[in-house]
Structures are given as structure tokens and as C-alpha cells.
Design an enzyme around this catalytic site. Structure first.
Site, PDB file in Angstrom:
ATOM      1  N   GLU A 161       0.842  -1.191   0.000  1.00 53.58           N
ATOM      2  CA  GLU A 161       0.000   0.000   0.000  1.00 53.58           C
ATOM      3  C   GLU A 161       0.879   1.243   0.000  1.00 53.58           C
ATOM      4  OE1 GLU A 161      -3.873   1.572   2.530  1.00 53.58           O
ATOM      5  OE2 GLU A 161      -2.237   0.589   3.617  1.00 53.58           O
ATOM      6  N   LYS A 181     -10.217   0.455  -1.969  1.00 55.13           N
ATOM      7  CA  LYS A 181     -10.260   0.082  -0.554  1.00 55.13           C
ATOM      8  C   LYS A 181     -11.614   0.435   0.065  1.00 55.13           C
ATOM      9  CE  LYS A 181      -7.453   0.743   3.648  1.00 55.13           C
ATOM     10  NZ  LYS A 181      -6.279   1.485   4.180  1.00 55.13           N
ATOM     11  N   CYS A 232      -4.925  -3.526   3.458  1.00 56.69           N
ATOM     12  CA  CYS A 232      -4.583  -3.093   4.812  1.00 56.69           C
ATOM     13  C   CYS A 232      -5.733  -3.255   5.809  1.00 56.69           C
ATOM     14  CB  CYS A 232      -4.080  -1.646   4.768  1.00 56.69           C
ATOM     15  SG  CYS A 232      -3.098  -1.173   6.214  1.00 56.69           S
TER      16      CYS A 232
END
Length: 282
Positions: A40, A119, A165
Site C-alpha cells: 500500500e 479500498k 490493509c
């Protein structure tokens, strides 16, 4: 087949970060990898959250610096590249803008974009000493995304679930991808990350191994790992994990590769011996 998680300690220079990413992609190819993942924010870890807004790119613009580098690297090395994340301009919105999406783009060996994932879950954390709120500059995505990597050369196709993440803390996302109607289970879960040192030390490996075990899939987790120019310290520990939860490769800190063999026979063995995916009731 070999897969590689690339660990970086990205800084404030876009071009320097792109050069380092290209270097490690080439190193992974030289060591026999067929698929690689970047972490990321591989392209930029700015002095403040808003710095990334100036580098937003429009979806599919292969002449833009970040997507262009990833496309050329995939074509030049013949690898499948899970492109960490980059700041993606909102559809129809201005560039630069006040908000972007944090997007993973998957590049096929011909340099084309095979998939994109934005995301879904935006990180916010405050323990009195550290403060993070991604929602200040990011817009959340709105749908899961998977991709089938057709490796060829005698290797089987891989169905890959994409996440980023903080998504790691939401197991329902992986269940939704793993049990898409009409699709086989996931072979590989991708989790590019920039986990904080504090939360990473407590939960990173624990959550990654849980996602591997409960979904009976390999996991590739490419991370930021070290002390950055902006003073932030990330946890690192980029990993490849097998469907039984065994850590096959791990790089604790600093730039480099976590390289491991992804054996399709191991996937089949785990699912045959413990057919938990077939035992779901809810």
C-alpha cells in the site's frame, strides 16, 4: 510456482519510489516469481495525508507515471503485478481533487489492467499519541473485487481476492469474495498494507493467518516496513502464508522480497483433509 511480496520503505519522492518498486519487481522476476505484489502507498508516503492528492491519476491512464510504470514493468518482465495502491481520481472529478480513492490495480503480463479494487474500509485510529483518519482525504470503495490470473506455462489459473490493509479486520469481505455464486473458492488473497508499528505488532500476523485458515487460501501480504521520511514507522513483516496458516516467507523490516512457492497441491490437500468450506451453515 513462486510468488513474491515486495516490502518497501517509501518516501516523499514519487520518482524515487517508482524506481525502487521497478527494481524489486525485476529482482523478483530474476528469482523466478510469476506474480508479485507491491505494498500500500508504494508510490508515496508524504509528509501529510493530503500530499497524495497531487499525484492522483485517472483510471486506465497508462501514460500517467504510476500506472505507466506498472504497465511497462509487467510487460517487460512477463509478471502478474498486484500494484499495491495508488491515489485514483474520482470518476468525473477534477485532478487534483480534495479526495481520491485508494486503489489496487492488477496488471497482466501484456501490460493491460486486469482488475481494480478500491479500498472499502478506511482506517481511523487514535490512542492519544498516534492519530490517523484516512477518511479526511479518501473516499471508500463500494464493492469487492476478484481477478483470475492466467499464468500459463503449465501453472493453474489463480482466483485472487483483492483487499487493502485495514480491510484485513473485516472477515465478511473475504467470505463474500470466497463464496461468489458460480465461482470457485479463492486460491490467493492479496493484502498490500502500511500497518502502523503499534497495530502491526499486535495484530498483523494474527489476522493474516486467520484469513488464510478460515478461507483455506494462500495469502500474499506486501507491506511498508521501516522508518519513513515523514517520521512514521510501519510494521513490515511482509509475508506469504499457506492455507493451513503456515508462514512460508517473512521479511521483518527494510526493503526486499518475501518469496515463496505457492503449491496448488497444498491447496487441494488442505481442502480435502478438512473440507470446512463445504461445512458452512450460515
Amino acid at each position: 510456482m513462486k510468488i513474491a511480496a515486495i516490502q518497501m520503505v517509501s518516501g516523499t519522492s514519487l520518482q524515487a519510489n517508482l524506481d525502487r518498486a521497478r527494481h524489486w519487481i525485476e529482482q523478483a522476476a530474476a528469482q523466478g516469481a510469476r506474480l508479485v505484489s507491491l505494498p500500500e502507498y508504494f508510490c508515496l508516503m508524504g509528509q501529510q495525508d493530503g500530499d497524495k492528492l497531487a499525484f492522483a491519476e485517472r483510471a486506465g491512464d497508462l501514460d500517467a507515471p504510476i500506472q505507466g510504470m506498472l504497465s511497462r514493468a509487467a510487460r517487460d518482465t512477463g509478471l502478474w503485478i498486484l500494484g499495491g495502491t495508488l491515489p485514483m481520481a474520482l470518476e468525473g472529478g477534477p485532478v487534483p481533487a480534495e479526495r481520491v480513492r485508494n486503489s489496487t490495480c492488477v496488471f497482466a503480463p501484456d501490460g493491460s489492467v486486469a482488475a481494480r479494487y478500491d479500498k472499502l474500509h478506511l482506517f481511523r485510529y487514535d490512542n492519544g499519541r498516534e492519530h490517523y483518519d484516512e477518511g479526511r482525504v479518501l473516499e471508500a470503495g463500494d464493492a469487492p473485487s476478484t481477478v483470475v490470473a492466467r499464468l500459463g506455462g503449465g501453472d493453474p489459473d489463480l482466483r485472487i481476492g483483492l483487499s487493502v490493509c485495514y480491510d484485513l479486520r473485516f472477515p465478511e469481505l473475504y467470505r463474500a469474495m470466497n463464496f461468489t455464486e458460480g465461482q470457485p473458492p479463492l486460491d490467493l488473497i492479496s493484502v498490500p498494507a502500511a500497518f502502523t508499528y503499534t497495530t502491526g505488532q499486535a495484530h498483523w500476523e494474527l489476522l493474516l493467518r486467520a484469513r488464510a485458515v478460515e478461507n483455506q487460501a494462500f495469502v500474499i501480504a506486501a507491506a511498508q516496513g521501516g522508518l519513513h521520511e515523514n517520521g512514521r514507522r510501519t510494521w513490515g513483516h511482509s509475508m506469504v502464508i499457506d492455507p493451513w496458516g503456515e508462514v512460508l516467507a517473512c521479511l521483518p523490516e527494510g526493503e526486499g522480497l518475501a518469496l515463496a512457492d505457492m503449491d496448488p497441491a497444498r491447496l487441494k490437500q488442505v481442502r480435502q483433509q478438512l473440507p470446512a468450506l463445504n461445512h458452512r451453515r450460515l
